[in-house]
Scaffold this active site. Structure first.
Site: not given
Ligand code: MN
Length: 571
Positions: A68-69
Protein backbone atom coordinates in the site's frame (compact mmCIF):
# COMPACT_ATOMS: atom_id res chain seq x y z
CA UNK A 1 12.77 -13.63 20.95
CA UNK A 2 13.64 -10.13 19.67
CA UNK A 3 14.01 -9.74 15.89
CA UNK A 4 17.74 -9.02 16.20
CA UNK A 5 18.26 -12.43 17.87
CA UNK A 6 16.12 -14.20 15.28
CA UNK A 7 18.33 -12.72 12.58
CA UNK A 8 21.51 -13.64 14.40
CA UNK A 9 20.25 -17.21 14.59
CA UNK A 10 19.39 -17.35 10.92
CA UNK A 11 21.14 -14.56 8.96
CA UNK A 12 19.69 -15.62 5.60
CA UNK A 13 16.26 -16.62 6.84
CA UNK A 14 12.85 -15.25 6.02
CA UNK A 15 12.89 -12.64 8.80
CA UNK A 16 16.35 -11.31 7.89
CA UNK A 17 15.44 -11.02 4.21
CA UNK A 18 12.06 -9.40 4.94
CA UNK A 19 13.74 -6.87 7.20
CA UNK A 20 16.23 -5.85 4.50
CA UNK A 21 13.48 -5.72 1.86
CA UNK A 22 11.09 -3.58 3.94
CA UNK A 23 13.84 -1.27 5.14
CA UNK A 24 14.80 -0.57 1.55
CA UNK A 25 11.21 -0.19 0.34
CA UNK A 26 10.33 2.37 3.03
CA UNK A 27 13.63 4.24 2.80
CA UNK A 28 13.10 8.01 2.72
CA UNK A 29 9.56 7.80 4.14
CA UNK A 30 8.82 9.34 7.52
CA UNK A 31 5.97 8.89 9.97
CA UNK A 32 3.67 11.67 11.19
CA UNK A 33 5.16 11.10 14.64
CA UNK A 34 8.60 11.75 13.14
CA UNK A 35 11.36 9.24 12.57
CA UNK A 36 11.74 6.81 9.68
CA UNK A 37 8.59 5.01 8.54
CA UNK A 38 10.37 1.68 8.86
CA UNK A 39 10.15 1.99 12.67
CA UNK A 40 6.46 1.14 12.33
CA UNK A 41 6.68 -2.23 10.51
CA UNK A 42 9.66 -3.08 12.71
CA UNK A 43 7.63 -2.41 15.90
CA UNK A 44 4.74 -4.46 14.46
CA UNK A 45 7.09 -7.37 13.79
CA UNK A 46 8.67 -7.11 17.26
CA UNK A 47 5.21 -7.43 18.80
CA UNK A 48 4.47 -10.50 16.66
CA UNK A 49 7.79 -12.01 17.73
CA UNK A 50 6.91 -11.38 21.40
CA UNK A 51 3.67 -13.34 20.80
CA UNK A 52 5.81 -16.29 19.59
CA UNK A 53 4.46 -16.12 16.06
CA UNK A 54 6.10 -18.16 13.30
CA UNK A 55 8.70 -16.70 10.92
CA UNK A 56 6.23 -16.25 8.04
CA UNK A 57 3.99 -14.08 10.24
CA UNK A 58 6.91 -12.00 11.52
CA UNK A 59 8.19 -11.52 7.96
CA UNK A 60 4.69 -10.49 6.84
CA UNK A 61 4.60 -8.04 9.76
CA UNK A 62 7.77 -6.41 8.43
CA UNK A 63 6.29 -6.26 4.92
CA UNK A 64 2.69 -5.39 5.83
CA UNK A 65 2.73 -1.80 4.51
CA UNK A 66 4.94 -2.30 1.45
CA UNK A 67 2.13 -2.94 -1.04
CA UNK A 68 0.00 0.00 0.00
CA UNK A 69 2.61 2.55 0.97
CA UNK A 70 5.55 1.84 -1.34
CA UNK A 71 3.76 0.48 -4.39
CA UNK A 72 5.61 -2.83 -4.26
CA UNK A 73 3.65 -5.30 -6.42
CA UNK A 74 2.37 -8.41 -4.64
CA UNK A 75 4.15 -10.51 -7.31
CA UNK A 76 7.50 -9.17 -6.10
CA UNK A 77 6.69 -10.33 -2.55
CA UNK A 78 5.57 -13.71 -3.85
CA UNK A 79 8.74 -14.14 -5.87
CA UNK A 80 10.99 -13.08 -3.02
CA UNK A 81 9.27 -14.72 -0.04
CA UNK A 82 6.89 -17.37 -1.36
CA UNK A 83 3.12 -17.88 -1.34
CA UNK A 84 2.58 -18.05 2.40
CA UNK A 85 4.14 -14.66 3.21
CA UNK A 86 2.50 -13.09 0.15
CA UNK A 87 -0.89 -14.43 1.25
CA UNK A 88 -0.49 -12.87 4.70
CA UNK A 89 0.72 -9.50 3.39
CA UNK A 90 -2.10 -9.43 0.86
CA UNK A 91 -4.61 -10.35 3.57
CA UNK A 92 -3.52 -7.47 5.81
CA UNK A 93 -3.56 -5.05 2.86
CA UNK A 94 -7.06 -6.16 1.89
CA UNK A 95 -8.33 -5.46 5.40
CA UNK A 96 -7.52 -1.93 4.37
CA UNK A 97 -8.19 1.21 6.23
CA UNK A 98 -11.10 0.78 8.46
CA UNK A 99 -13.06 4.06 8.35
CA UNK A 100 -14.88 3.42 11.58
CA UNK A 101 -17.09 6.12 13.05
CA UNK A 102 -19.09 4.26 15.68
CA UNK A 103 -22.80 4.50 16.37
CA UNK A 104 -23.26 7.97 14.96
CA UNK A 105 -22.21 6.86 11.49
CA UNK A 106 -24.22 8.22 8.63
CA UNK A 107 -25.95 5.69 6.41
CA UNK A 108 -23.33 5.49 3.67
CA UNK A 109 -20.57 5.18 6.22
CA UNK A 110 -22.40 2.31 7.80
CA UNK A 111 -22.18 0.55 4.48
CA UNK A 112 -18.40 0.97 4.40
CA UNK A 113 -18.14 -0.24 7.95
CA UNK A 114 -20.20 -3.31 7.28
CA UNK A 115 -17.96 -4.02 4.30
CA UNK A 116 -14.88 -3.63 6.49
CA UNK A 117 -16.28 -5.90 9.15
CA UNK A 118 -17.12 -8.40 6.43
CA UNK A 119 -13.50 -8.40 5.27
CA UNK A 120 -12.34 -8.83 8.84
CA UNK A 121 -14.61 -11.84 9.28
CA UNK A 122 -13.31 -13.45 6.13
CA UNK A 123 -9.73 -12.83 7.24
CA UNK A 124 -10.57 -14.30 10.63
CA UNK A 125 -11.96 -17.49 9.20
CA UNK A 126 -9.30 -17.90 6.53
CA UNK A 127 -6.16 -17.41 8.52
CA UNK A 128 -6.03 -15.91 12.00
CA UNK A 129 -2.44 -14.84 11.45
CA UNK A 130 -3.71 -11.99 9.24
CA UNK A 131 -5.68 -10.72 12.22
CA UNK A 132 -2.69 -11.06 14.56
CA UNK A 133 -0.66 -8.86 12.20
CA UNK A 134 -3.50 -6.33 12.06
CA UNK A 135 -3.68 -6.28 15.87
CA UNK A 136 0.08 -5.78 16.22
CA UNK A 137 -0.13 -3.00 13.59
CA UNK A 138 -2.96 -1.35 15.53
CA UNK A 139 -1.10 -1.61 18.82
CA UNK A 140 1.78 0.44 17.42
CA UNK A 141 -0.55 2.92 15.71
CA UNK A 142 -2.28 3.47 19.06
CA UNK A 143 1.03 3.93 20.84
CA UNK A 144 1.88 6.73 18.40
CA UNK A 145 -1.63 8.20 18.12
CA UNK A 146 -0.72 11.51 19.77
CA UNK A 147 1.01 12.61 16.55
CA UNK A 148 -2.23 12.65 14.53
CA UNK A 149 -4.79 15.48 14.26
CA UNK A 150 -7.50 15.34 16.99
CA UNK A 151 -10.41 14.29 14.74
CA UNK A 152 -8.41 11.36 13.43
CA UNK A 153 -7.26 10.43 16.93
CA UNK A 154 -10.84 10.16 18.08
CA UNK A 155 -11.95 8.05 15.15
CA UNK A 156 -9.06 5.60 15.46
CA UNK A 157 -9.42 5.43 19.25
CA UNK A 158 -13.15 4.67 18.91
CA UNK A 159 -12.53 1.97 16.34
CA UNK A 160 -9.88 0.46 18.60
CA UNK A 161 -12.20 0.51 21.60
CA UNK A 162 -15.24 -0.88 19.80
CA UNK A 163 -13.74 -3.31 17.30
CA UNK A 164 -10.09 -4.24 17.91
CA UNK A 165 -10.07 -4.44 21.73
CA UNK A 166 -13.22 -6.66 21.79
CA UNK A 167 -11.76 -8.72 18.94
CA UNK A 168 -8.54 -9.29 20.90
CA UNK A 169 -10.66 -10.21 23.92
CA UNK A 170 -12.63 -12.71 21.89
CA UNK A 171 -9.36 -14.28 20.76
CA UNK A 172 -8.42 -14.68 24.43
CA UNK A 173 -5.71 -12.03 24.19
CA UNK A 174 -6.88 -10.31 27.38
CA UNK A 175 -3.66 -8.47 27.99
CA UNK A 176 -3.63 -6.97 24.51
CA UNK A 177 -7.32 -6.13 24.74
CA UNK A 178 -6.72 -4.23 27.99
CA UNK A 179 -3.72 -2.46 26.55
CA UNK A 180 -5.66 -1.31 23.48
CA UNK A 181 -8.49 -0.03 25.71
CA UNK A 182 -6.01 1.76 27.91
CA UNK A 183 -4.38 3.43 24.93
CA UNK A 184 -7.78 4.54 23.59
CA UNK A 185 -9.10 5.75 26.96
CA UNK A 186 -7.40 9.21 27.17
CA UNK A 187 -8.55 10.07 23.62
CA UNK A 188 -12.14 8.97 24.15
CA UNK A 189 -12.64 10.23 27.71
CA UNK A 190 -10.10 13.03 28.23
CA UNK A 191 -11.94 14.55 31.24
CA UNK A 192 -12.38 11.25 33.04
CA UNK A 193 -8.78 10.36 32.34
CA UNK A 194 -7.59 13.65 33.84
CA UNK A 195 -9.78 13.07 36.90
CA UNK A 196 -8.43 9.58 37.36
CA UNK A 197 -4.82 10.65 37.08
CA UNK A 198 -5.32 13.41 39.64
CA UNK A 199 -7.23 11.25 42.09
CA UNK A 200 -5.42 7.95 41.91
CA UNK A 201 -1.86 8.78 41.08
CA UNK A 202 -0.69 9.05 44.65
CA UNK A 203 -2.54 5.95 45.79
CA UNK A 204 -1.25 4.03 42.79
CA UNK A 205 2.31 5.01 43.45
CA UNK A 206 2.11 4.29 47.18
CA UNK A 207 0.64 0.85 46.46
CA UNK A 208 3.25 0.07 43.81
CA UNK A 209 6.05 1.10 46.16
CA UNK A 210 4.54 -1.01 48.96
CA UNK A 211 4.31 -4.14 46.81
CA UNK A 212 7.87 -3.67 45.61
CA UNK A 213 8.92 -3.95 49.26
CA UNK A 214 6.77 -7.08 49.78
CA UNK A 215 8.15 -8.85 46.69
CA UNK A 216 11.45 -9.98 48.28
CA UNK A 217 9.53 -11.25 51.34
CA UNK A 218 7.36 -13.45 49.14
CA UNK A 219 10.39 -14.77 47.28
CA UNK A 220 12.18 -15.52 50.57
CA UNK A 221 9.32 -17.47 52.21
CA UNK A 222 8.80 -19.48 49.03
CA UNK A 223 12.47 -20.41 48.83
CA UNK A 224 12.39 -21.42 52.50
CA UNK A 225 9.78 -23.97 51.43
CA UNK A 226 11.82 -25.14 48.42
CA UNK A 227 9.66 -23.36 45.87
CA UNK A 228 11.58 -21.41 43.25
CA UNK A 229 9.26 -18.87 41.66
CA UNK A 230 9.94 -18.32 37.94
CA UNK A 231 8.84 -14.73 38.30
CA UNK A 232 7.17 -12.42 40.78
CA UNK A 233 5.73 -9.29 39.27
CA UNK A 234 3.77 -6.28 40.42
CA UNK A 235 0.81 -5.70 38.19
CA UNK A 236 -1.01 -2.37 38.20
CA UNK A 237 -4.63 -2.31 37.16
CA UNK A 238 -5.23 -0.50 33.91
CA UNK A 239 -6.73 2.94 34.03
CA UNK A 240 -9.55 2.04 31.67
CA UNK A 241 -10.71 -0.95 33.70
CA UNK A 242 -10.11 0.85 36.98
CA UNK A 243 -12.43 3.57 35.74
CA UNK A 244 -15.14 1.05 34.84
CA UNK A 245 -14.81 -0.59 38.23
CA UNK A 246 -15.02 2.75 40.02
CA UNK A 247 -18.19 3.60 38.11
CA UNK A 248 -19.72 0.36 39.40
CA UNK A 249 -18.70 1.20 42.97
CA UNK A 250 -19.78 4.84 43.15
CA UNK A 251 -16.24 6.12 42.74
CA UNK A 252 -15.13 4.79 46.13
CA UNK A 253 -11.44 4.28 45.75
CA UNK A 254 -11.05 2.58 49.14
CA UNK A 255 -13.04 -0.41 47.98
CA UNK A 256 -10.76 -1.29 45.10
CA UNK A 257 -8.48 -3.96 46.54
CA UNK A 258 -6.88 -5.11 43.38
CA UNK A 259 -5.75 -1.76 42.05
CA UNK A 260 -2.29 -3.22 42.27
CA UNK A 261 -1.63 -6.94 42.66
CA UNK A 262 1.28 -9.34 42.99
CA UNK A 263 1.59 -12.11 40.46
CA UNK A 264 3.61 -15.23 41.25
CA UNK A 265 4.55 -17.54 38.38
CA UNK A 266 5.73 -21.04 39.26
CA UNK A 267 6.59 -24.18 37.28
CA UNK A 268 3.78 -26.63 38.04
CA UNK A 269 0.19 -26.82 39.26
CA UNK A 270 1.18 -28.55 42.54
CA UNK A 271 3.57 -25.64 43.10
CA UNK A 272 0.67 -23.21 42.61
CA UNK A 273 -1.18 -24.80 45.53
CA UNK A 274 2.01 -25.12 47.60
CA UNK A 275 2.64 -21.40 47.01
CA UNK A 276 -0.90 -20.57 48.14
CA UNK A 277 -0.33 -22.63 51.30
CA UNK A 278 2.98 -20.93 52.12
CA UNK A 279 1.49 -17.48 51.57
CA UNK A 280 -1.51 -18.23 53.80
CA UNK A 281 0.83 -19.57 56.47
CA UNK A 282 2.82 -16.36 56.38
CA UNK A 283 0.03 -13.78 56.06
CA UNK A 284 -3.60 -14.36 57.09
CA UNK A 285 -5.97 -14.61 54.13
CA UNK A 286 -8.96 -12.27 53.96
CA UNK A 287 -12.11 -14.37 54.26
CA UNK A 288 -14.06 -15.28 51.14
CA UNK A 289 -11.51 -13.85 48.76
CA UNK A 290 -9.78 -17.08 47.76
CA UNK A 291 -10.66 -18.14 44.22
CA UNK A 292 -9.52 -21.38 42.65
CA UNK A 293 -9.77 -20.81 38.92
CA UNK A 294 -7.47 -23.80 38.35
CA UNK A 295 -9.96 -26.38 39.62
CA UNK A 296 -12.82 -24.28 38.26
CA UNK A 297 -11.54 -22.23 35.30
CA UNK A 298 -13.57 -19.20 34.29
CA UNK A 299 -15.87 -19.99 31.36
CA UNK A 300 -13.46 -18.16 29.05
CA UNK A 301 -10.72 -20.60 30.07
CA UNK A 302 -8.87 -18.29 32.48
CA UNK A 303 -6.88 -20.23 35.09
CA UNK A 304 -5.08 -18.92 38.22
CA UNK A 305 -5.37 -18.97 42.00
CA UNK A 306 -6.43 -15.66 43.52
CA UNK A 307 -6.18 -14.70 47.15
CA UNK A 308 -6.15 -11.55 49.24
CA UNK A 309 -4.00 -11.54 52.36
CA UNK A 310 -3.27 -9.09 55.14
CA UNK A 311 0.38 -8.30 54.50
CA UNK A 312 3.04 -6.37 56.42
CA UNK A 313 1.80 -3.14 58.07
CA UNK A 314 -1.71 -4.69 58.00
CA UNK A 315 -2.24 -3.75 54.37
CA UNK A 316 -4.23 -5.94 51.99
CA UNK A 317 -2.41 -7.56 49.08
CA UNK A 318 -4.08 -9.34 46.19
CA UNK A 319 -1.98 -12.23 44.93
CA UNK A 320 -2.43 -14.23 41.72
CA UNK A 321 -0.64 -17.55 41.37
CA UNK A 322 -0.28 -19.41 38.08
CA UNK A 323 2.03 -21.55 35.94
CA UNK A 324 3.97 -20.23 32.96
CA UNK A 325 1.55 -21.92 30.59
CA UNK A 326 -1.47 -20.31 32.28
CA UNK A 327 0.33 -16.98 32.18
CA UNK A 328 1.12 -17.26 28.47
CA UNK A 329 -2.47 -18.22 27.71
CA UNK A 330 -3.67 -15.16 29.59
CA UNK A 331 -1.18 -12.93 27.80
CA UNK A 332 -1.35 -14.27 24.28
CA UNK A 333 -4.71 -16.05 24.11
CA UNK A 334 -5.10 -18.25 21.06
CA UNK A 335 -1.61 -17.23 19.98
CA UNK A 336 -0.35 -19.29 22.92
CA UNK A 337 -1.59 -22.41 21.13
CA UNK A 338 1.26 -21.92 18.69
CA UNK A 339 3.72 -22.02 21.50
CA UNK A 340 2.37 -25.13 23.20
CA UNK A 341 1.23 -27.12 20.20
CA UNK A 342 4.50 -26.47 18.46
CA UNK A 343 6.36 -27.87 21.43
CA UNK A 344 4.30 -31.04 21.08
CA UNK A 345 5.77 -31.47 17.61
CA UNK A 346 2.81 -30.77 15.37
CA UNK A 347 2.70 -27.22 14.18
CA UNK A 348 -0.74 -25.74 13.98
CA UNK A 349 -1.70 -23.51 11.09
CA UNK A 350 -3.63 -20.28 11.28
CA UNK A 351 -6.39 -21.90 9.31
CA UNK A 352 -6.59 -24.89 11.60
CA UNK A 353 -6.75 -22.56 14.57
CA UNK A 354 -9.59 -20.62 12.98
CA UNK A 355 -11.47 -23.89 12.50
CA UNK A 356 -11.05 -24.69 16.17
CA UNK A 357 -12.67 -21.48 17.25
CA UNK A 358 -16.36 -22.19 16.87
CA UNK A 359 -17.35 -18.59 17.24
CA UNK A 360 -15.24 -17.65 14.26
CA UNK A 361 -17.12 -20.24 12.27
CA UNK A 362 -20.46 -19.01 13.61
CA UNK A 363 -19.52 -15.52 12.61
CA UNK A 364 -18.61 -16.67 9.12
CA UNK A 365 -21.82 -18.67 8.59
CA UNK A 366 -23.85 -15.82 9.92
CA UNK A 367 -22.14 -13.30 7.72
CA UNK A 368 -22.42 -15.45 4.56
CA UNK A 369 -26.07 -15.82 5.30
CA UNK A 370 -26.68 -12.09 5.66
CA UNK A 371 -24.59 -10.99 2.72
CA UNK A 372 -26.98 -12.86 0.42
CA UNK A 373 -29.84 -10.66 1.55
CA UNK A 374 -30.60 -7.02 0.99
CA UNK A 375 -30.23 -6.15 4.64
CA UNK A 376 -29.74 -2.55 5.56
CA UNK A 377 -26.02 -2.08 6.15
CA UNK A 378 -26.48 -0.14 9.40
CA UNK A 379 -28.80 -2.81 10.73
CA UNK A 380 -26.36 -5.52 9.80
CA UNK A 381 -23.51 -3.72 11.51
CA UNK A 382 -25.59 -3.27 14.63
CA UNK A 383 -26.62 -6.93 14.65
CA UNK A 384 -23.04 -8.00 14.16
CA UNK A 385 -21.87 -5.90 17.06
CA UNK A 386 -24.64 -7.13 19.32
CA UNK A 387 -23.94 -10.73 18.45
CA UNK A 388 -20.19 -10.79 18.42
CA UNK A 389 -18.54 -7.79 19.89
CA UNK A 390 -20.55 -6.95 22.98
CA UNK A 391 -20.52 -8.35 26.46
CA UNK A 392 -20.62 -12.08 26.30
CA UNK A 393 -21.89 -14.73 28.65
CA UNK A 394 -20.77 -18.33 28.70
CA UNK A 395 -23.48 -20.89 29.43
CA UNK A 396 -22.77 -24.57 29.78
CA UNK A 397 -24.63 -27.64 28.51
CA UNK A 398 -25.18 -30.54 30.95
CA UNK A 399 -22.25 -32.28 29.26
CA UNK A 400 -19.98 -29.31 29.84
CA UNK A 401 -19.94 -27.81 26.34
CA UNK A 402 -19.50 -24.07 26.67
CA UNK A 403 -21.84 -21.96 24.56
CA UNK A 404 -20.76 -18.42 24.11
CA UNK A 405 -23.64 -15.90 23.80
CA UNK A 406 -24.28 -12.16 24.07
CA UNK A 407 -25.45 -10.89 27.48
CA UNK A 408 -29.21 -11.17 28.13
CA UNK A 409 -29.50 -14.25 25.92
CA UNK A 410 -32.31 -16.68 26.70
CA UNK A 411 -32.63 -20.49 26.62
CA UNK A 412 -34.02 -20.13 23.08
CA UNK A 413 -30.77 -18.46 21.98
CA UNK A 414 -28.80 -21.20 23.74
CA UNK A 415 -30.85 -23.92 22.00
CA UNK A 416 -30.32 -22.46 18.53
CA UNK A 417 -26.60 -22.08 19.14
CA UNK A 418 -26.33 -25.76 20.03
CA UNK A 419 -28.26 -26.84 16.98
CA UNK A 420 -31.05 -25.50 14.76
CA UNK A 421 -33.17 -28.59 15.36
CA UNK A 422 -32.82 -28.25 19.13
CA UNK A 423 -33.97 -24.63 18.82
CA UNK A 424 -36.91 -25.47 16.58
CA UNK A 425 -38.18 -28.29 18.82
CA UNK A 426 -37.51 -26.56 22.13
CA UNK A 427 -40.42 -26.75 24.58
CA UNK A 428 -38.81 -25.63 27.83
CA UNK A 429 -35.57 -25.26 29.69
CA UNK A 430 -33.94 -26.03 33.00
CA UNK A 431 -31.29 -23.67 34.31
CA UNK A 432 -29.11 -25.11 37.08
CA UNK A 433 -31.70 -27.85 37.52
CA UNK A 434 -34.76 -25.61 37.87
CA UNK A 435 -37.43 -25.08 35.23
CA UNK A 436 -37.41 -21.53 33.85
CA UNK A 437 -39.58 -19.65 31.35
CA UNK A 438 -38.11 -19.44 27.84
CA UNK A 439 -37.55 -15.69 28.15
CA UNK A 440 -35.33 -16.23 31.22
CA UNK A 441 -32.10 -14.23 30.99
CA UNK A 442 -29.04 -16.47 31.24
CA UNK A 443 -25.94 -15.68 33.27
CA UNK A 444 -22.35 -16.83 32.83
CA UNK A 445 -21.78 -20.27 34.28
CA UNK A 446 -25.46 -21.30 34.08
CA UNK A 447 -25.94 -24.96 33.24
CA UNK A 448 -28.67 -25.01 30.62
CA UNK A 449 -30.65 -28.09 29.68
CA UNK A 450 -33.04 -27.72 26.76
CA UNK A 451 -36.21 -29.81 26.75
CA UNK A 452 -37.34 -30.77 23.27
CA UNK A 453 -40.26 -32.54 21.69
CA UNK A 454 -40.16 -34.03 18.23
CA UNK A 455 -42.20 -32.22 15.61
CA UNK A 456 -42.58 -29.07 17.74
CA UNK A 457 -42.35 -25.71 15.96
CA UNK A 458 -41.17 -22.33 17.27
CA UNK A 459 -43.71 -19.83 18.50
CA UNK A 460 -44.01 -16.32 17.10
CA UNK A 461 -43.79 -15.08 20.69
CA UNK A 462 -40.11 -16.10 20.82
CA UNK A 463 -39.23 -13.17 18.57
CA UNK A 464 -40.20 -10.92 21.49
CA UNK A 465 -37.23 -12.05 23.60
CA UNK A 466 -34.73 -13.96 21.44
CA UNK A 467 -31.55 -11.93 21.54
CA UNK A 468 -29.22 -13.30 18.85
CA UNK A 469 -29.63 -12.76 15.13
CA UNK A 470 -29.02 -16.48 14.59
CA UNK A 471 -31.98 -17.47 16.77
CA UNK A 472 -34.28 -14.75 15.39
CA UNK A 473 -33.43 -15.71 11.88
CA UNK A 474 -34.09 -19.42 12.41
CA UNK A 475 -37.37 -18.65 14.17
CA UNK A 476 -38.53 -16.56 11.23
CA UNK A 477 -37.52 -19.26 8.75
CA UNK A 478 -39.34 -21.93 10.76
CA UNK A 479 -42.43 -19.74 11.05
CA UNK A 480 -42.43 -19.13 7.30
CA UNK A 481 -42.25 -22.83 6.45
CA UNK A 482 -44.89 -23.58 9.08
CA UNK A 483 -47.24 -21.17 7.37
CA UNK A 484 -46.41 -22.32 3.88
CA UNK A 485 -46.94 -26.02 4.55
CA UNK A 486 -49.48 -26.12 7.33
CA UNK A 487 -50.22 -29.84 7.11
CA UNK A 488 -47.23 -31.49 5.55
CA UNK A 489 -44.56 -32.94 7.80
CA UNK A 490 -40.99 -33.20 6.57
CA UNK A 491 -40.73 -35.40 3.52
CA UNK A 492 -37.14 -36.24 2.53
CA UNK A 493 -35.80 -39.76 2.78
CA UNK A 494 -33.65 -40.03 5.87
CA UNK A 495 -31.50 -42.28 7.96
CA UNK A 496 -31.01 -42.49 11.68
CA UNK A 497 -27.52 -42.90 13.09
CA UNK A 498 -27.17 -44.31 16.55
CA UNK A 499 -23.87 -43.28 18.08
CA UNK A 500 -22.75 -44.77 21.39
CA UNK A 501 -20.48 -42.26 23.09
CA UNK A 502 -18.31 -41.76 26.08
CA UNK A 503 -19.31 -38.35 27.45
CA UNK A 504 -16.80 -35.63 26.92
CA UNK A 505 -16.72 -31.90 26.38
CA UNK A 506 -16.98 -30.89 22.74
CA UNK A 507 -18.20 -34.27 21.53
CA UNK A 508 -21.53 -33.04 20.14
CA UNK A 509 -19.68 -30.32 18.31
CA UNK A 510 -17.22 -32.83 16.82
CA UNK A 511 -19.99 -35.19 15.74
CA UNK A 512 -22.07 -32.48 14.09
CA UNK A 513 -18.98 -30.96 12.45
CA UNK A 514 -18.01 -34.36 10.99
CA UNK A 515 -21.52 -34.91 9.64
CA UNK A 516 -21.60 -31.43 8.16
CA UNK A 517 -18.17 -31.89 6.55
CA UNK A 518 -19.53 -34.98 4.83
CA UNK A 519 -22.35 -32.88 3.40
CA UNK A 520 -25.16 -34.66 5.18
CA UNK A 521 -27.96 -32.45 6.51
CA UNK A 522 -28.76 -33.02 10.15
CA UNK A 523 -32.53 -33.20 10.67
CA UNK A 524 -32.56 -33.92 14.37
CA UNK A 525 -30.20 -34.61 17.23
CA UNK A 526 -31.17 -36.31 20.49
CA UNK A 527 -29.05 -37.52 23.35
CA UNK A 528 -30.26 -40.41 25.45
CA UNK A 529 -28.91 -42.30 28.43
CA UNK A 530 -31.21 -45.25 29.09
CA UNK A 531 -30.63 -47.52 32.07
CA UNK A 532 -28.77 -50.74 31.34
CA UNK A 533 -26.75 -49.32 28.45
CA UNK A 534 -23.02 -49.27 28.89
CA UNK A 535 -22.71 -45.90 27.11
CA UNK A 536 -25.14 -43.05 26.53
CA UNK A 537 -25.91 -42.51 22.87
CA UNK A 538 -26.78 -39.77 20.43
CA UNK A 539 -29.44 -40.33 17.80
CA UNK A 540 -28.95 -38.25 14.70
CA UNK A 541 -31.33 -38.13 11.76
CA UNK A 542 -29.66 -37.19 8.53
CA UNK A 543 -31.17 -36.35 5.18
CA UNK A 544 -29.83 -39.08 2.92
CA UNK A 545 -30.48 -42.73 2.16
CA UNK A 546 -27.35 -43.38 0.12
CA UNK A 547 -25.77 -46.32 1.87
CA UNK A 548 -22.29 -45.68 0.47
CA UNK A 549 -22.33 -42.12 1.75
CA UNK A 550 -23.62 -43.18 5.17
CA UNK A 551 -21.02 -45.92 5.51
CA UNK A 552 -18.24 -43.53 4.61
CA UNK A 553 -19.57 -41.13 7.22
CA UNK A 554 -19.65 -43.88 9.84
CA UNK A 555 -15.95 -44.58 9.33
CA UNK A 556 -15.23 -40.89 9.98
CA UNK A 557 -17.49 -40.81 13.05
CA UNK A 558 -15.78 -43.84 14.54
CA UNK A 559 -12.47 -42.01 14.34
CA UNK A 560 -13.70 -39.31 16.74
CA UNK A 561 -12.27 -39.82 20.24
CA UNK A 562 -15.09 -40.83 22.57
CA UNK A 563 -17.26 -42.46 19.90
CA UNK A 564 -17.66 -46.12 20.81
CA UNK A 565 -20.01 -47.53 18.24
CA UNK A 566 -22.10 -46.33 15.30
CA UNK A 567 -25.04 -48.06 13.67
CA UNK A 568 -27.76 -46.83 11.33
CA UNK A 569 -31.06 -47.65 9.77
CA UNK A 570 -33.09 -46.05 6.99
CA UNK A 571 -36.39 -44.44 7.88
MN1 MN B 1 0.73 -0.41 9.34
Amino acid sequence: MPIADLIKQNPNGLVARALAFAEKAHRGQTRKSGGPYFNHPLATAETLASWHMDDATIAAGLLHDTIEDTGTPIEAIKKEFGDEVAFLVNGVTKLGHFKYRGEKARKHDAKDQAENLRRMVIALSEDLRVVFIKLADRLHNMATLAALPPAKQKRIALETDEIYAPLAYRLGMYNLSGELQDLAFPFLYPKEYAWLITNTKEQYETRLAYLETVKPDVERVLREHDITPLKIEVRAKRYSSLYKKLLRRNMEMGRIYDMVALRVIVATIPECYATLGVIHETWPPAPRRIKDYIAMPKPNGYRSLHTTVIGPEDKTIEIQIRTKEMHDEDQYGVAAHWLYKEKGGSKISGKKLAEELTWVQQLRTWQDHFSGQTTDAAEMLQAMKVDFFQHRIFAVSPRGDVVDLPAESTPVDFAYHVHTEIGDTCTGAKVNGALVPLDHKLKSGDVVQILTQKGKKPSEDWLRFAKTAIARDHIRTALRSKNRFPQKERGPARAELKIAVEDRVGLIKDISATIARNHANILSFHSDNPKGNRYPFDKVEIQTTERAKIEKLIVKLKAIPGVKEVSYHLI
